[in-house]
Design a protein around this motif. Structure first.
Motif, mmCIF file in Angstrom:
data_model
loop_
_atom_site.group_PDB
_atom_site.id
_atom_site.type_symbol
_atom_site.label_atom_id
_atom_site.label_comp_id
_atom_site.label_asym_id
_atom_site.label_seq_id
_atom_site.Cartn_x
_atom_site.Cartn_y
_atom_site.Cartn_z
ATOM 1 N N TYR A 78 69.195 66.972 46.207
ATOM 2 C CA TYR A 78 67.899 66.694 46.491
ATOM 3 C C TYR A 78 67.239 67.627 47.452
ATOM 4 C CZ TYR A 78 63.974 63.546 46.551
ATOM 5 O OH TYR A 78 62.679 62.945 46.316
ATOM 6 N N TRP A 79 67.934 67.982 48.353
ATOM 7 C CA TRP A 79 67.484 68.893 49.465
ATOM 8 C C TRP A 79 67.352 70.388 48.869
ATOM 9 C CZ3 TRP A 79 64.490 67.139 52.820
ATOM 10 C CH2 TRP A 79 64.381 65.931 53.247
ATOM 11 N N PHE A 80 68.575 70.801 48.072
ATOM 12 C CA PHE A 80 68.518 72.035 47.241
ATOM 13 C C PHE A 80 67.022 72.314 46.529
ATOM 14 C CE2 PHE A 80 69.230 74.315 43.407
ATOM 15 C CZ PHE A 80 69.607 75.614 43.884
ATOM 16 N N TYR A 81 66.742 71.296 45.816
ATOM 17 C CA TYR A 81 65.733 71.238 44.801
ATOM 18 C C TYR A 81 64.252 71.111 45.794
ATOM 19 C CZ TYR A 81 68.295 71.186 40.680
ATOM 20 O OH TYR A 81 68.960 71.659 39.539
ATOM 21 N N ILE A 82 64.321 70.454 46.886
ATOM 22 C CA ILE A 82 63.065 70.383 47.822
ATOM 23 C C ILE A 82 62.848 71.934 48.453
ATOM 24 C CG2 ILE A 82 62.230 69.413 49.873
ATOM 25 C CD1 ILE A 82 61.868 67.469 48.020
ATOM 26 N N VAL A 83 63.898 72.502 48.797
ATOM 27 C CA VAL A 83 63.764 74.019 49.437
ATOM 28 C C VAL A 83 63.399 74.729 48.572
ATOM 29 C CG1 VAL A 83 64.942 75.862 50.434
ATOM 30 C CG2 VAL A 83 65.297 73.341 51.350
ATOM 31 N N SER A 84 63.815 74.856 47.273
ATOM 32 C CA SER A 84 63.655 75.857 45.955
ATOM 33 C C SER A 84 62.167 75.479 45.717
ATOM 34 C CB SER A 84 64.546 75.375 44.936
ATOM 35 O OG SER A 84 66.124 75.521 45.036
ATOM 36 N N ILE A 85 61.890 74.481 45.795
ATOM 37 C CA ILE A 85 60.228 74.266 45.002
ATOM 38 C C ILE A 85 59.470 74.861 46.287
ATOM 39 C CG2 ILE A 85 58.587 72.300 44.728
ATOM 40 C CD1 ILE A 85 60.900 70.874 43.493
ATOM 41 N N PHE A 86 59.631 74.488 47.461
ATOM 42 C CA PHE A 86 58.824 75.332 48.573
ATOM 43 C C PHE A 86 58.787 76.782 48.424
ATOM 44 C CE2 PHE A 86 59.319 71.202 51.272
ATOM 45 C CZ PHE A 86 57.810 71.002 51.174
ATOM 46 N N LEU A 87 59.866 77.229 48.122
ATOM 47 C CA LEU A 87 60.023 78.729 47.931
ATOM 48 C C LEU A 87 59.348 79.382 46.728
ATOM 49 C CD1 LEU A 87 63.993 79.297 48.829
ATOM 50 C CD2 LEU A 87 61.947 79.941 50.060
ATOM 51 N N ILE A 88 59.516 78.420 45.447
ATOM 52 C CA ILE A 88 58.496 78.925 44.580
ATOM 53 C C ILE A 88 57.174 79.023 44.781
ATOM 54 C CG2 ILE A 88 57.916 77.906 42.233
ATOM 55 C CD1 ILE A 88 60.613 77.181 41.645
ATOM 56 N N LEU A 89 56.599 77.588 45.338
ATOM 57 C CA LEU A 89 55.367 77.695 45.934
ATOM 58 C C LEU A 89 54.754 78.917 46.913
ATOM 59 C CD1 LEU A 89 54.906 73.847 46.419
ATOM 60 C CD2 LEU A 89 54.285 75.023 44.365
ATOM 61 N N LYS A 90 55.882 79.438 47.689
ATOM 62 C CA LYS A 90 55.466 80.178 48.549
ATOM 63 C C LYS A 90 55.269 81.643 48.032
ATOM 64 C CE LYS A 90 57.258 82.610 52.653
ATOM 65 N NZ LYS A 90 58.595 82.910 53.330
ATOM 66 N N LYS A 91 55.995 81.838 46.848
ATOM 67 C CA LYS A 91 55.810 82.887 46.085
ATOM 68 C C LYS A 91 54.438 82.944 45.197
ATOM 69 C CE LYS A 91 58.163 86.081 42.604
ATOM 70 N NZ LYS A 91 59.208 86.262 42.038
ATOM 71 N N TYR A 92 54.380 81.610 44.592
ATOM 72 C CA TYR A 92 53.326 81.590 43.613
ATOM 73 C C TYR A 92 51.886 81.823 44.409
ATOM 74 C CZ TYR A 92 49.651 78.899 41.685
ATOM 75 O OH TYR A 92 48.468 78.209 40.829
ATOM 76 N N LYS A 93 51.749 81.424 45.806
ATOM 77 C CA LYS A 93 50.795 81.575 46.432
ATOM 78 C C LYS A 93 50.547 82.999 46.833
ATOM 79 C CE LYS A 93 48.068 79.928 50.550
ATOM 80 N NZ LYS A 93 48.303 79.085 51.949
ATOM 81 N N LYS A 94 51.362 83.726 47.140
ATOM 82 C CA LYS A 94 51.237 85.178 47.494
ATOM 83 C C LYS A 94 50.893 85.865 46.234
ATOM 84 C CE LYS A 94 54.549 85.646 51.215
ATOM 85 N NZ LYS A 94 55.985 86.268 51.836
ATOM 86 N N TYR B 142 48.333 74.869 43.911
ATOM 87 C CA TYR B 142 49.413 75.152 45.042
ATOM 88 C C TYR B 142 49.294 73.666 46.038
ATOM 89 C CZ TYR B 142 51.220 76.545 49.517
ATOM 90 O OH TYR B 142 51.844 76.614 50.751
ATOM 91 N N LYS B 143 48.114 73.232 46.410
ATOM 92 C CA LYS B 143 48.076 72.107 47.245
ATOM 93 C C LYS B 143 48.688 70.760 46.593
ATOM 94 C CE LYS B 143 43.773 73.616 49.291
ATOM 95 N NZ LYS B 143 42.368 73.381 49.598
ATOM 96 N N TRP B 144 48.279 70.833 45.253
ATOM 97 C CA TRP B 144 48.875 69.558 44.487
ATOM 98 C C TRP B 144 50.472 69.466 44.401
ATOM 99 C CZ3 TRP B 144 49.665 65.147 41.778
ATOM 100 C CH2 TRP B 144 50.573 65.312 40.959
#
Length: 380
Positions: A148-164, A178-180
């Motif tokens: 669970y926490w592996f995917y939670i962190v992975s999703i946040f990293l994807i969103l960080k790159k997506y936003k940049k 991004y907000k959604w």
């Protein structure tokens, strides 16, 4: 009402609504069918998870189904992870390599094989009665937490790159995707924390308290799933992803270091390109197009998009998003000060200068002027 009866009723409603929403997602017409299908599969597996709370007993010869469907929860976060990729990147496609995400599900069922799947129905019954205190039960809980926490962190990293990437390549001021997805991930953290706390009640509290914890969990989970789907349906722009092949400027720079010209030549060339770019922005006003991208601007001024990205995001030290919005705000400031256009509303002005969202316009305007558009007009 008896707690077990109430829990069964709530679980039946949750299963029914989840399957209904999943069916709708699978049949509704949309451009991003893959994202819808992945989310529908997540809802289906959630419904299977809810079904474990139903007041229903499997025949002894089919007891293996009880634990098998419990392990389906190990497929939920991988589906959400793939869903996020499908929403963020318009060119995302499922590949055989993505089957690796089913590994926890496979491993858990292999662990259950010796002492459960290969045993008789009587032994299975005894195993299920004490599952929470067995090695397999503890391993299951640890596996769920780690995954669970592996995917939670992975999703946040994807969103960080997506936003940049979005800020470096797109000028549309809408960051709703991004907000959604960020909100969704935060909700998953809250929901999992509640679920984990509920599971602890199995060992530390009375059976009645544990049952009420199950009721609360199912009601909240059902509410969250409905919110997710309604949010997606009411905001179709959430499915307009970016191209995953786009690179961040910091990733492009090392590739051209070896071809770097002498400093004086480079400085002269950069200054000339910046001057040409600013002149084009002022005279042709391409920023008035709300969907302007760095690729389109590069085509217009006949500069390779790679060079333009480095010019704006590195040499001028601005995101493409901020670079374009600066011209939009300057245009809006000019209109707000123009007495001959005083009849125009703020909403009309923001659309005229290339924005498509009032909230985005207000926040960008305040960022550059420290005033709201209305306050700026009154002060002019």
């Amino acid at each position: 009402m008896d707690k077990l009866v109430f829990l069964d009723s709530v679980a039946r409603i949750a299963v029914f609504v989840s399957l209904l929403l999943a069916l709708f997602l699978l049949t509704v017409k949309t451009e991003n069918k893959l994202a819808n299908r992945l989310f529908a599969c997540f809802i289906i597996f959630s419904a299977i998870d809810f079904s474990g709370l139903l007041d229903f007993s499997f025949p002894k010869e089919y007891l293996y189904v009880v634990l098998l469907k419990s392990t389906f929860c190990l497929l939920e976060m991988p589906l959400i992870y793939l869903y996020v990729l499908a929403v963020c990147y318009s060119d995302f496609r499922l590949k055989w390599k993505h089957l690796i995400y089913t590994s926890p599900f496979v491993v858990m069922n292999l662990v259950l094989m010796p002492r459960f799947y290969l045993k008789s129905s009587i032994e299975n019954q005894q195993f299920l009665a004490n599952f929470s205190t067995t090695f397999e039960g503890y391993f299951f809980q640890i596996l769920i937490e780690c995954q669970y926490w592996f995917y939670i962190v992975s999703i946040f990293l994807i969103l960080k790159k997506y936003k940049k990437i979005y800020l470096e390549n797109y000028a549309n001021p809408s960051t709703s995707t991004y907000k959604w997805l960020f909100q969704m991930n935060c909700v998953f953290i809250v929901m999992h924390s509640i679920t984990a706390s509920k599971n602890l009640l199995r060992y530390t509290a009375s059976r009645d308290t544990f049952l009420w914890g199950n009721v609360l969990m199912v009601v909240m989970a059902l509410s969250v799933i409905c919110w997710f789907v309604m949010k997606a349906l009411n905001h179709p722009e959430l499915f307009r992803g970016i191209n995953s092949k786009l690179k961040l400027t910091k990733d492009i720079l090392p590739e051209i270091e070896e071809k770097k010209p002498p400093v004086t030549v480079e400085d002269d060339s950069v200054s000339e390109q910046i001057q040409t770019l600013k002149q084009y922005m002022t005279e042709k006003e391409p920023f008035l197009d709300p969907s302007l991208t760095i690729q389109e601007l590069a085509n217009q001024i006949d500069i390779p998009v790679r060079d333009l990205s480095i010019l704006i995001n590195h040499k001028m030290d601005q995101h493409f998003f901020d670079f374009v919005n600066e011209y939009r705000i300057q245009k809006a400031m000019h209109i707000l000060k123009d007495e001959s256009k005083s009849q125009l509303t703020v909403l009309e002005i923001l659309y005229e200068v290339g924005f498509n969202s009032k909230s985005s316009f207000n926040s960008s305007f305040k960022k550059y002027t420290n005033l709201t558009p209305t306050a700026y007009r009154n002060a002019s």
